[in-house]
Design a protein around this motif. Structure first.
Motif, PDB file in Angstrom:
ATOM      1  N   GLU A 146       0.828  -1.218   0.000  1.00 22.33           N
ATOM      2  CA  GLU A 146       0.000   0.000   0.000  1.00 22.33           C
ATOM      3  C   GLU A 146       0.862   1.268   0.000  1.00 22.33           C
ATOM      4  N   ASN A 147       2.039   1.195   0.605  1.00 23.56           N
ATOM      5  CA  ASN A 147       2.962   2.340   0.620  1.00 23.56           C
ATOM      6  C   ASN A 147       4.372   1.838   0.316  1.00 23.56           C
ATOM      7  N   ILE A 148       5.002   2.477  -0.653  1.00 27.62           N
ATOM      8  CA  ILE A 148       6.357   2.068  -1.034  1.00 27.62           C
ATOM      9  C   ILE A 148       7.265   3.302  -0.998  1.00 27.62           C
ATOM     10  N   VAL A 149       8.328   3.204  -0.207  1.00 27.62           N
ATOM     11  CA  VAL A 149       9.233   4.360  -0.062  1.00 27.62           C
ATOM     12  C   VAL A 149      10.625   3.925  -0.521  1.00 27.62           C
ATOM     13  N   LYS A 150      11.191   4.676  -1.478  1.00 24.73           N
ATOM     14  CA  LYS A 150      12.523   4.308  -1.961  1.00 24.73           C
ATOM     15  C   LYS A 150      13.536   5.444  -1.794  1.00 24.73           C
ATOM     16  N   ARG A 151      13.058   6.610  -1.361  1.00 22.37           N
ATOM     17  CA  ARG A 151      13.970   7.756  -1.236  1.00 22.37           C
ATOM     18  C   ARG A 151      13.829   8.403   0.137  1.00 22.37           C
ATOM     19  N   ASN A 152      14.892   9.074   0.536  1.00 24.35           N
ATOM     20  CA  ASN A 152      14.918   9.797   1.823  1.00 24.35           C
ATOM     21  C   ASN A 152      14.453   8.916   2.989  1.00 24.35           C
ATOM     22  N   ILE A 153      14.980   7.710   3.024  1.00 26.75           N
ATOM     23  CA  ILE A 153      14.539   6.788   4.093  1.00 26.75           C
ATOM     24  C   ILE A 153      15.200   7.175   5.418  1.00 26.75           C
ATOM     25  N   ASP A 154      14.363   7.272   6.457  1.00 31.27           N
ATOM     26  CA  ASP A 154      14.884   7.514   7.803  1.00 31.27           C
ATOM     27  C   ASP A 154      14.019   6.667   8.748  1.00 31.27           C
ATOM     28  N   VAL A 155      14.516   5.475   9.049  1.00 31.04           N
ATOM     29  CA  VAL A 155      13.673   4.506   9.774  1.00 31.04           C
ATOM     30  C   VAL A 155      13.215   5.029  11.135  1.00 31.04           C
ATOM     31  N   SER A 156      14.081   5.786  11.800  1.00 30.14           N
ATOM     32  CA  SER A 156      13.710   6.300  13.138  1.00 30.14           C
ATOM     33  C   SER A 156      12.597   7.330  13.060  1.00 30.14           C
ATOM     34  N   LYS A 157      12.537   8.057  11.934  1.00 36.33           N
ATOM     35  CA  LYS A 157      11.460   9.048  11.788  1.00 36.33           C
ATOM     36  C   LYS A 157      10.158   8.356  11.419  1.00 36.33           C
ATOM     37  N   MET A 158      10.286   7.249  10.665  1.00 38.66           N
ATOM     38  CA  MET A 158       9.080   6.577  10.165  1.00 38.66           C
ATOM     39  C   MET A 158       8.387   5.732  11.243  1.00 38.66           C
ATOM     40  N   PHE A 159       9.191   5.087  12.097  1.00 41.24           N
ATOM     41  CA  PHE A 159       8.613   4.107  13.028  1.00 41.24           C
ATOM     42  C   PHE A 159       9.095   4.334  14.467  1.00 41.24           C
ATOM     43  N   PRO A 160       8.236   4.034  15.449  1.00 38.16           N
ATOM     44  CA  PRO A 160       8.602   4.262  16.863  1.00 38.16           C
ATOM     45  C   PRO A 160       9.521   3.154  17.391  1.00 38.16           C
ATOM     46  N   ILE A 161      10.776   3.226  17.007  1.00 35.69           N
ATOM     47  CA  ILE A 161      11.731   2.165  17.386  1.00 35.69           C
ATOM     48  C   ILE A 161      12.176   2.421  18.829  1.00 35.69           C
ATOM     49  N   PRO A 162      11.947   1.470  19.720  1.00 39.33           N
ATOM     50  CA  PRO A 162      12.179   1.758  21.140  1.00 39.33           C
ATOM     51  C   PRO A 162      13.639   1.650  21.585  1.00 39.33           C
ATOM     52  N   THR A 163      13.923   2.357  22.667  1.00 40.14           N
ATOM     53  CA  THR A 163      15.162   2.133  23.421  1.00 40.14           C
ATOM     54  C   THR A 163      14.701   1.531  24.739  1.00 40.14           C
ATOM     55  N   PHE A 164      15.304   0.393  25.117  1.00 41.34           N
ATOM     56  CA  PHE A 164      14.766  -0.329  26.267  1.00 41.34           C
ATOM     57  C   PHE A 164      15.496  -0.025  27.581  1.00 41.34           C
ATOM     58  N   HIS A 165      16.813  -0.090  27.564  1.00 42.95           N
ATOM     59  CA  HIS A 165      17.561  -0.030  28.825  1.00 42.95           C
ATOM     60  C   HIS A 165      18.534   1.152  28.843  1.00 42.95           C
ATOM     61  N   GLU A 166      18.860   1.496  30.083  1.00 45.07           N
ATOM     62  CA  GLU A 166      19.708   2.667  30.364  1.00 45.07           C
ATOM     63  C   GLU A 166      20.982   2.722  29.522  1.00 45.07           C
ATOM     64  N   LYS A 167      21.696   1.574  29.427  1.00 42.52           N
ATOM     65  CA  LYS A 167      23.008   1.619  28.756  1.00 42.52           C
ATOM     66  C   LYS A 167      22.946   1.116  27.323  1.00 42.52           C
ATOM     67  N   ASP A 168      21.745   0.871  26.786  1.00 39.21           N
ATOM     68  CA  ASP A 168      21.654   0.427  25.389  1.00 39.21           C
ATOM     69  C   ASP A 168      22.295   1.491  24.491  1.00 39.21           C
ATOM     70  N   SER A 169      23.029   1.001  23.486  1.00 38.12           N
ATOM     71  CA  SER A 169      23.806   1.925  22.640  1.00 38.12           C
ATOM     72  C   SER A 169      22.924   2.801  21.755  1.00 38.12           C
ATOM     73  N   SER A 170      21.695   2.348  21.477  1.00 42.27           N
ATOM     74  CA  SER A 170      20.831   3.080  20.548  1.00 42.27           C
ATOM     75  C   SER A 170      19.407   2.549  20.705  1.00 42.27           C
ATOM     76  N   SER A 171      18.563   2.926  19.764  1.00 42.05           N
ATOM     77  CA  SER A 171      17.261   2.255  19.699  1.00 42.05           C
ATOM     78  C   SER A 171      17.451   0.971  18.879  1.00 42.05           C
ATOM     79  N   PHE A 172      16.600  -0.033  19.135  1.00 38.02           N
ATOM     80  CA  PHE A 172      16.767  -1.340  18.491  1.00 38.02           C
ATOM     81  C   PHE A 172      15.434  -1.860  17.957  1.00 38.02           C
ATOM     82  N   ILE A 173      15.495  -2.420  16.748  1.00 35.00           N
ATOM     83  CA  ILE A 173      14.358  -3.199  16.235  1.00 35.00           C
ATOM     84  C   ILE A 173      14.616  -4.623  16.724  1.00 35.00           C
ATOM     85  N   THR A 174      13.753  -5.120  17.611  1.00 36.29           N
ATOM     86  CA  THR A 174      14.040  -6.412  18.238  1.00 36.29           C
ATOM     87  C   THR A 174      13.124  -7.530  17.757  1.00 36.29           C
ATOM     88  N   ALA A 175      12.062  -7.159  17.038  1.00 41.02           N
ATOM     89  CA  ALA A 175      11.107  -8.200  16.631  1.00 41.02           C
ATOM     90  C   ALA A 175      11.206  -8.506  15.141  1.00 41.02           C
TER      91      ALA A 175
END
Ligand SMILES: Cc1cc2nc3c(=O)[nH]c(=O)nc-3n(C[C@H](O)[C@H](O)[C@H](O)COP(=O)(O)O)c2cc1C
Length: 446
Positions: free
Chosen positions: A103-132
């Motif tokens: 239904e939606n196809i994006v091939k330019r200006n991709i910024d995954v963090s802006k598009m989706f709510p990628i969580p950060t779980f723990h205090e010392k995690d290096s970044s946000s992570f897609i875990t699933a």
């Protein structure tokens, strides 16, 4: 009515009143994970409002056995045979020309963090992570495809690190990188119980196409569509697909990350993915796995097939439990119909060879409810004498997820024979019974 992937699961969760909906805004940084952890990841929670995003998120879907059995249309007693059958008799998939994922196809200006709510779980995690994310990789030399959940660290707009715990696949990638070859990948989010379970079958044990195991498990062909920027197929009804390549000779430092057993894992260089395209449904739902034991139940359900198979080769097995407390990989409990003196020790040999990750195994008689931790503890207290019933193996292979061996992946193993002796002395272990207890109607007394 949807039949495949997340929206089909949501319909069933709603029907059975298993879905909790969070209507308050949650922050994907720490807060979303905290809510999931509070419910032990055993309660599916749909986050309707995520701070900074219009996209909904769902987590806690895969930590409850009963929900799994319901979704897979099986029972506790039948599960192992159903999974074995699907692994042994994979069925073809069906390629569609189009599907909701497109239904939606994006091939330019991709910024995954802006598009989706990628969580950060723990205090010392290096970044946000897609875990699933279920990552599909096609081996360009054999054309085989591998699907498995692999965590992805967000390094930048279209740049993710991928953690591949399989030494075989890691070496394969290194070999390809030496030849300057890229690997095409796709990351699938918004799947259902069947798709996740099939992804947890170990490639090295069975070497089969997990999409085809999925078709066998769900009793109908898994519906796929072609990706837009890579030569791979993905489920037509998934919510979100990230497409990309693992380029040759590029890596990034990955971690720290609060892992499965609640500790931070190692920090090391890992391959990266360059995201070349994103497909998503209208109003996509982002899928989240809080990195904690319960979310790994899917993996444990497949490990139970392996534990059952290896012990049942030796002795008559009644049931197996790869426990949640042991991260669905470290601890196994096996109940057997003990027919001869050596049965329990042979079951230990079988169990410890079922997986390098299995560290401690307990063998009990069939009168024990192996899913009742209190009962098993009582059996350990009363049916074990350490000098003759405990088998210790020093320095076998272990998992990198266990900090007790300094992450060297070398681990001691223990097998405990907690079965009753055969013959007359067995009677010493007969449990005291209250006649009529099973049929008591307790409401009559209050
Ligand atoms: C929630 C979840 C997270 C996981 N994270 C990873 C991971 O980051 N890296 C990895 O290699 N395996 C991870 N796994 C385990 C693999 O998906 C699983 O062992 C799979 O069967 C491996 O497939 P393979 O034998 O084809 O490599 C995860 C599993 C689950 C359920």
């Amino acid at each position: 009515m949807e039949r495949q992937m997340l929206r089909a699961s949501l319909e069933r969760l709603n029907e059975t009143n298993k879905l909790k909906e969070c209507k308050v805004e949650v922050d994907p940084k720490y807060e979303m994970g905290a809510v999931l952890k509070y419910y032990n990841n055993e309660t599916p929670i749909l986050f309707n409002k995520v701070k900074g995003y219009n996209t909904k998120a769902i987590g806690g879907m895969f930590g409850d056995r009963e929900i799994f059995y319901d979704m897979l249309q099986t029972s506790h007693e039948e599960r192992i045979y159903k999974f074995m059958d699907a692994i042994a008799n994979p069925k073809p998939t069906k390629l569609l020309n189009d599907g909701p994922i497109k239904e939606n196809i994006v091939k330019r200006n991709i910024d995954v963090s802006k598009m989706f709510p990628i969580p950060t779980f723990h205090e010392k995690d290096s970044s946000s992570f897609i875990t699933a994310g279920i990552v599909i990789i096609r081996d360009p030399e054999t054309d085989k495809r591998y699907t498995a959940v692999r965590r992805l660290q967000v390094n930048g707009k279209d740049n993710l690190s991928i953690l591949i715990a399989s030494p075989k696949l890691t070496n394969q990638i290194k070999e390809l990188q030496k030849k300057n070859k890229e690997l095409e990948v796709a990351v699938i989010l918004g799947y259902d119980y069947t798709f996740l379970l099939a992804s947890q079958v170990s490639s090295s044990l069975y070497g089969v196409d997990k999409y085809e195991i999925d078709s066998a498990l769900r009793g109908e062909a898994l519906e796929l569509v072609k990706c837009e920027t890579v030569d791979l197929e993905v489920p037509a009804h998934a919510e979100i697909v990230l497409e990309g390549t693992i380029p040759a000779n590029q890596s990034e430092i990955e971690g720290p990350f609060g892992e499965l057993m609640g500790y931070y894992g190692g920090v090391a260089e890992h391959p990266i993915i360059r995201v070349s395209g994103v497909m998503h449904r209208n109003d996509p739902i982002f899928q989240v796995s809080f990195p904690c034991r319960e979310e790994h139940l899917s993996n444990g359900l497949i490990r139970e097939v392996e534990l059952f198979t290896e012990t049942n080769k030796m002795v008559d097995v009644k049931d197996v439990n790869v426990t949640i407390g042991g991260g669905c990989r470290f601890h196994g409990i096996v109940s057997i119909n003990k027919l001869s003196k050596g049965d329990a020790k042979s079951a230990i040999i079988g169990a410890l060879s079922s997986s390098k990750d299995l560290k401690h195994v307990v063998i009990v008689d069939e009168d024990v409810d192996i899913f009742n931790g209190r009962e098993v503890e009582g059996i350990l207290a009363t049916r074990v004498q350490a000098s003759k019933d405990i088998v210790t193996i020093k320095g076998g292979l272990g998992t990198g997820l266990d900090p007790s061996h300094n992450l060297e992946s070398i681990s001691d193993k223990i097998g405990i024979d907690a079965t009753k002796p055969l013959g007359e002395s067995k009677e010493r272990f007969d449990k005291a019974k209250i006649p009529g207890y099973e049929n008591i109607d307790i409401s009559k007394y209050f």
